[in-house]
Design an enzyme around this catalytic site. Structure first.
Site, short mmCIF file in Angstrom:
data_model
loop_
_atom_site.label_atom_id
_atom_site.label_comp_id
_atom_site.label_asym_id
_atom_site.label_seq_id
_atom_site.Cartn_x
_atom_site.Cartn_y
_atom_site.Cartn_z
N ARG A 27 -2.62 -5.60 -8.17
CA ARG A 27 -1.27 -6.36 -7.81
C ARG A 27 -1.39 -7.59 -9.21
NH1 ARG A 27 -3.29 -7.82 -2.09
NH2 ARG A 27 -5.11 -7.95 -3.53
N LYS A 60 -17.10 -7.54 4.70
CA LYS A 60 -15.88 -7.93 5.40
C LYS A 60 -15.93 -7.79 7.00
CE LYS A 60 -12.80 -6.93 1.65
NZ LYS A 60 -11.69 -6.11 1.01
N SER A 80 -2.94 -7.60 2.85
CA SER A 80 -3.19 -7.48 4.19
C SER A 80 -3.45 -9.02 4.75
CB SER A 80 -4.35 -6.73 4.63
OG SER A 80 -4.03 -5.18 4.03
N HIS A 104 0.84 -1.15 -0.11
CA HIS A 104 -0.08 0.06 -0.02
C HIS A 104 0.80 1.29 -0.04
CE1 HIS A 104 -3.00 -2.83 2.39
NE2 HIS A 104 -3.54 -2.49 1.06
O1 PNS Z 1 -9.24 -2.22 -0.35
P1 PNS Z 1 -10.82 -3.06 -0.07
O2 PNS Z 1 -10.67 -3.57 1.25
O3 PNS Z 1 -11.08 -3.74 -1.08
O4 PNS Z 1 -11.61 -1.45 0.23
C1 PNS Z 1 -12.72 -1.53 0.18
C2 PNS Z 1 -13.42 0.04 0.24
C3 PNS Z 1 -13.93 0.27 1.70
C4 PNS Z 1 -12.53 0.92 -0.44
C5 PNS Z 1 -14.63 -0.15 -0.74
O5 PNS Z 1 -15.46 -1.44 -0.29
C6 PNS Z 1 -15.45 0.86 -0.93
O6 PNS Z 1 -15.19 1.93 -1.41
N1 PNS Z 1 -16.55 0.77 -0.13
C7 PNS Z 1 -17.67 2.06 0.04
C8 PNS Z 1 -19.03 1.70 -0.55
C9 PNS Z 1 -18.59 2.20 -2.04
O7 PNS Z 1 -18.63 3.19 -2.45
N2 PNS Z 1 -18.44 0.93 -2.98
C10 PNS Z 1 -18.04 1.41 -4.56
C11 PNS Z 1 -19.32 1.17 -5.17
S1 PNS Z 1 -19.12 -0.62 -5.98
#
Ligand code: PNS
Length: 157
Positions: free
Chosen positions: A89, A41, A127, A17
């Site tokens: 990745r 999650k 992670s 990251h």
């Molecule tokens: O890195 P990650 O764990 O995939 O992060 C997920 C996160 C929190 C960034 C993502 O789930 C997110 O943006 N959630 C907020 C809801 C949203 O706007 N989703 C995108 C539309 S599909």
């Protein structure tokens, strides 16, 4: 001044990251790391701890760390960001990232999603891998910053 929002769960933040973040700063003047929660999650560290770990790891960089709730695109608009930054990745990341980028563009076409490829040396690193290694007492050298390693060790004594 170009601003990007770099969203993620960061449970916990890894060198992969931080590498994306540092390389993002070659394109953007400022980056807000946006620590969110995916509805499906469950997390090892609560949101405030994830935020605190990143804050410590990015000291000295033109980076702010914030938590957000609700839609990412609304948070990015509220912060007046030019772009959303995500790391890629492997090909396996592509489908879900593509879906998320298109959904976000549907909600707000003014905010672009920009992808930075993770450096080869970090392509294995996630992670989840870090948590598994830490839970089994393995070495975390080169995977996470020292402050994050300390937190993981506390968790898995
Ligand atoms: O890195 P990650 O764990 O995939 O992060 C997920 C996160 C929190 C960034 C993502 O789930 C997110 O943006 N959630 C907020 C809801 C949203 O706007 N989703 C995108 C539309 S599909």
């Amino acid at each position: 001044m170009k601003l990007a929002v770099y969203p993620g769960s960061f449970d916990p933040v890894t060198h992969a990251h931080l590498d994306v973040l540092k390389r993002g700063l070659k394109i953007f003047d400022r980056i807000i790391v946006a620590v969110g929660e995916h509805y499906a999650k469950s997390y090892l560290f609560p949101q405030e701890e994830r935020v605190a770990m990143i804050r410590e790891a990015v000291k000295g960089m033109p980076v702010e760390v914030k938590h957000f709730k609700g839609l990412l695109i609304d948070f990015a608009a509220k912060e007046k960001a030019n772009a959303i930054l995500r790391g890629l990745r492997a090909v396996s990341d592509f489908d879900s990232e593509f879906q998320m980028a298109i959904t976000n563009r549907k909600f707000n076409p003014e905010i672009e999603t920009v992808f930075i490829m993770t450096r080869g040396m970090y392509s294995y690193l996630s992670s989840s891998v870090v948590k598994e290694v830490a839970s089994l007492g393995g070495k975390l050298e080169g995977m996470v910053p020292q402050n994050v390693e300390n937190k993981l060790r506390e968790r898995f004594v």
